[in-house]
Design a protein around this motif. Structure first.
Motif, PDB file in Angstrom:
ATOM      1  N   TYR A  28      43.867  39.427  47.449  1.00  0.00           N
ATOM      2  CA  TYR A  28      43.159  39.153  46.206  1.00  0.00           C
ATOM      3  C   TYR A  28      42.188  37.988  46.419  1.00  0.00           C
ATOM      4  O   TYR A  28      42.418  37.121  47.255  1.00  0.00           O
ATOM      5  N   ILE A  72      46.771  40.573  35.316  1.00  0.00           N
ATOM      6  CA  ILE A  72      45.809  40.806  34.227  1.00  0.00           C
ATOM      7  C   ILE A  72      45.904  42.232  33.694  1.00  0.00           C
ATOM      8  O   ILE A  72      45.415  43.180  34.311  1.00  0.00           O
ATOM      9  N   THR A  75      43.714  46.140  28.833  1.00  0.00           N
ATOM     10  CA  THR A  75      43.324  47.545  28.822  1.00  0.00           C
ATOM     11  C   THR A  75      43.231  47.997  27.375  1.00  0.00           C
ATOM     12  O   THR A  75      43.690  47.285  26.472  1.00  0.00           O
ATOM     13  N   ARG A  79      38.053  52.282  26.874  1.00  0.00           N
ATOM     14  CA  ARG A  79      37.473  50.990  27.252  1.00  0.00           C
ATOM     15  C   ARG A  79      36.060  51.226  27.793  1.00  0.00           C
ATOM     16  O   ARG A  79      35.883  52.063  28.682  1.00  0.00           O
ATOM     17  N   ALA A 106      45.329  52.305  38.652  1.00  0.00           N
ATOM     18  CA  ALA A 106      45.780  50.976  38.209  1.00  0.00           C
ATOM     19  C   ALA A 106      45.935  51.116  36.706  1.00  0.00           C
ATOM     20  O   ALA A 106      45.173  50.585  35.907  1.00  0.00           O
ATOM     21  N   GLU A 112      44.371  54.154  29.684  1.00  0.00           N
ATOM     22  CA  GLU A 112      43.260  54.762  30.420  1.00  0.00           C
ATOM     23  C   GLU A 112      43.540  56.235  30.738  1.00  0.00           C
ATOM     24  O   GLU A 112      42.674  57.104  30.528  1.00  0.00           O
ATOM     25  N   ASP A 133      50.762  51.966  39.111  1.00  0.00           N
ATOM     26  CA  ASP A 133      50.391  50.558  38.952  1.00  0.00           C
ATOM     27  C   ASP A 133      51.355  49.751  39.813  1.00  0.00           C
ATOM     28  O   ASP A 133      52.430  50.233  40.182  1.00  0.00           O
ATOM     29  N   LEU A 189      52.917  51.959  42.553  1.00  0.00           N
ATOM     30  CA  LEU A 189      52.138  52.083  43.792  1.00  0.00           C
ATOM     31  C   LEU A 189      51.220  50.882  43.938  1.00  0.00           C
ATOM     32  O   LEU A 189      50.453  50.565  43.027  1.00  0.00           O
ATOM     33  N   ASP A 190      51.349  50.209  45.067  1.00  0.00           N
ATOM     34  CA  ASP A 190      50.447  49.103  45.419  1.00  0.00           C
ATOM     35  C   ASP A 190      49.261  49.700  46.169  1.00  0.00           C
ATOM     36  O   ASP A 190      49.428  50.250  47.264  1.00  0.00           O
ATOM     37  N   LEU A 191      48.091  49.598  45.574  1.00  0.00           N
ATOM     38  CA  LEU A 191      46.892  50.208  46.169  1.00  0.00           C
ATOM     39  C   LEU A 191      46.565  49.626  47.539  1.00  0.00           C
ATOM     40  O   LEU A 191      45.864  50.248  48.325  1.00  0.00           O
ATOM     41  N   ARG A 207      39.922  51.571  37.667  1.00  0.00           N
ATOM     42  CA  ARG A 207      39.017  50.761  36.855  1.00  0.00           C
ATOM     43  C   ARG A 207      39.543  49.333  36.681  1.00  0.00           C
ATOM     44  O   ARG A 207      40.713  49.121  36.370  1.00  0.00           O
ATOM     45  N   ASN A 208      38.653  48.400  36.899  1.00  0.00           N
ATOM     46  CA  ASN A 208      38.939  46.998  36.605  1.00  0.00           C
ATOM     47  C   ASN A 208      40.113  46.436  37.394  1.00  0.00           C
ATOM     48  O   ASN A 208      40.912  45.658  36.892  1.00  0.00           O
TER      49      ASN A 208
HETATM   50  C1  SAM Z   1      42.730  44.752  34.198  1.00  0.00           C
HETATM   51  S1  SAM Z   1      43.991  45.962  34.353  1.00  0.00           S
HETATM   52  C2  SAM Z   1      43.035  47.440  34.273  1.00  0.00           C
HETATM   53  C3  SAM Z   1      43.768  48.559  33.570  1.00  0.00           C
HETATM   54  C4  SAM Z   1      42.935  49.852  33.406  1.00  0.00           C
HETATM   55  N1  SAM Z   1      42.602  50.420  34.691  1.00  0.00           N
HETATM   56  C5  SAM Z   1      41.675  49.574  32.610  1.00  0.00           C
HETATM   57  O1  SAM Z   1      40.599  49.514  33.192  1.00  0.00           O
HETATM   58  O2  SAM Z   1      41.766  49.401  31.386  1.00  0.00           O
HETATM   59  C6  SAM Z   1      44.381  45.824  36.089  1.00  0.00           C
HETATM   60  C7  SAM Z   1      45.656  46.567  36.491  1.00  0.00           C
HETATM   61  O3  SAM Z   1      45.700  46.628  37.908  1.00  0.00           O
HETATM   62  C8  SAM Z   1      47.042  46.456  38.322  1.00  0.00           C
HETATM   63  N2  SAM Z   1      47.036  46.015  39.717  1.00  0.00           N
HETATM   64  C9  SAM Z   1      46.742  44.780  40.204  1.00  0.00           C
HETATM   65  N3  SAM Z   1      46.866  44.777  41.540  1.00  0.00           N
HETATM   66  C10 SAM Z   1      47.217  46.039  41.913  1.00  0.00           C
HETATM   67  C11 SAM Z   1      47.498  46.654  43.170  1.00  0.00           C
HETATM   68  N4  SAM Z   1      47.435  45.972  44.311  1.00  0.00           N
HETATM   69  N5  SAM Z   1      47.852  47.968  43.172  1.00  0.00           N
HETATM   70  C12 SAM Z   1      47.944  48.672  42.005  1.00  0.00           C
HETATM   71  N6  SAM Z   1      47.698  48.139  40.793  1.00  0.00           N
HETATM   72  C13 SAM Z   1      47.336  46.833  40.747  1.00  0.00           C
HETATM   73  C14 SAM Z   1      47.592  45.434  37.341  1.00  0.00           C
HETATM   74  O4  SAM Z   1      49.001  45.436  37.293  1.00  0.00           O
HETATM   75  C15 SAM Z   1      46.932  45.880  36.028  1.00  0.00           C
HETATM   76  O5  SAM Z   1      47.750  46.767  35.315  1.00  0.00           O
END
Ligand code: SAM
Length: 265
Positions: A28, A72, A75, A79, A106, A112, A133, A189-191, A207-208
């Motif tokens: 990050y 963060i 959502t 959106r 995510a 979403e 997520d 799932l960790d991307l 997204r985001n």
């Molecule tokens: C700002 S929210 C966006 C939610 C939705 N995609 C939207 O755009 O409204 C970011 C999301 O990414 C998830 N996230 C953060 N790091 C991640 C990772 N390494 N793998 C998967 N999800 C992750 C967070 O837990 C959170 O739910």
């Protein structure tokens, strides 16, 4: 208290923090993370890294609270509405396919993915949805499928009722319709580190979240997502997330934040 308590978090403390939270923090953007951590430490009165790590070791609920703060979860349904309307127009112009395989990568609390289900349903298409997520708290919220009025502000009453059941008397939440929930699978799932589902997907929403990753990790994730798209599959990003060279990932630009898998030349 030091004006920036996060300054006391050295490389070793960041590693311990990542391990405690179950987050791959090294991928990050450190500047963003440090700002958020500093705000958190000031708000909750942690003078330095040692105090924070001690609290995390002693109280599991503190682990959840900090993880939520750092990942963060902002959502909502529909959106950035203009982006969704453009997606709807692109989908409507594509040759019909019997079933859309959709991955919300995510997904946060599922708003979403449910918006995607709505957009496809309005185009007369049915979908099967995979929601993933990194955060178990968000995954539980997605499984519960309960939403407050404030998350629905962009949805007209008619649109709300297509995917959600209105609040029962004295229950202030809208609930996902059972027939919609039956088409959804929710999984952690960790991307950045986990294997991706094989696909192929017709639509991937990511997204985001890319905005929080460092540039090389962002590119790596984009490449892996693109590889899971089927022919003409769409990749839908957040409003501020641009791909510099989509062709490097076998993608072509379709509309702002929207890309399509491009057949190899
Ligand atoms: C700002 S929210 C966006 C939610 C939705 N995609 C939207 O755009 O409204 C970011 C999301 O990414 C998830 N996230 C953060 N790091 C991640 C990772 N390494 N793998 C998967 N999800 C992750 C967070 O837990 C959170 O739910």
């Amino acid at each position: 208290m030091h004006p920036d308590p996060a300054a006391s978090v050295d490389a070793a403390a960041w590693d311990i923090l990542g391990a405690r939270l179950g987050l791959p923090l090294d991928a990050y953007r450190r500047d963003q993370l440090a700002r958020r951590l500093s705000a958190y430490m000031r708000l909750h009165g942690y003078a330095d890294a040692a105090a924070l790590l001690a609290a995390l070791a002693a109280r599991p609920e503190e682990v959840e609270r900090l993880r939520s703060h750092l990942t963060i979860h902002v959502t909502e349904f529909l959106r950035d509405p203009a982006y969704w309307e453009r997606l709807a127009a692109v989908v409507a112009a594509m040759p019909a396919r019997p079933l859309w395989r959709v991955w919300s990568a995510a997904a946060a609390n599922g708003a979403e993915a449910l918006t995607a289900a709505l957009v496809l349903e309005e185009a007369g298409l049915s979908a099967r949805l995979l929601l993933t997520d990194i955060d178990p708290v968000m995954l539980e919220a997605a499984r519960q499928g309960e939403y407050r009025e404030s998350e629905l502000r962009h949805l007209s009453p008619d649109r709300r009722r297509r995917i959600l059941e209105p609040p029962a008397p004295r229950a202030p939440v809208w609930r996902v319709r059972p027939e919609v929930a039956a088409r959804m699978v929710v999984r952690r799932l960790d991307l950045l580190h986990d294997p991706y589902p094989p696909g192929p997907f017709d639509l991937i929403l990511c997204r985001n979240v890319l905005i929080y990753f460092r540039a090389p990790d962002r590119e790596r994730v984009l490449g892996r997502l693109a590889s899971r798209l089927g022919p003409d599959g769409l990749l839908f990003l957040g409003a501020t997330e641009l791909i510099g060279r989509p062709e490097a990932h076998g993608l072509e630009w379709v509309a702002p934040a929207l890309y399509r898998a491009r057949p190899p030349a």
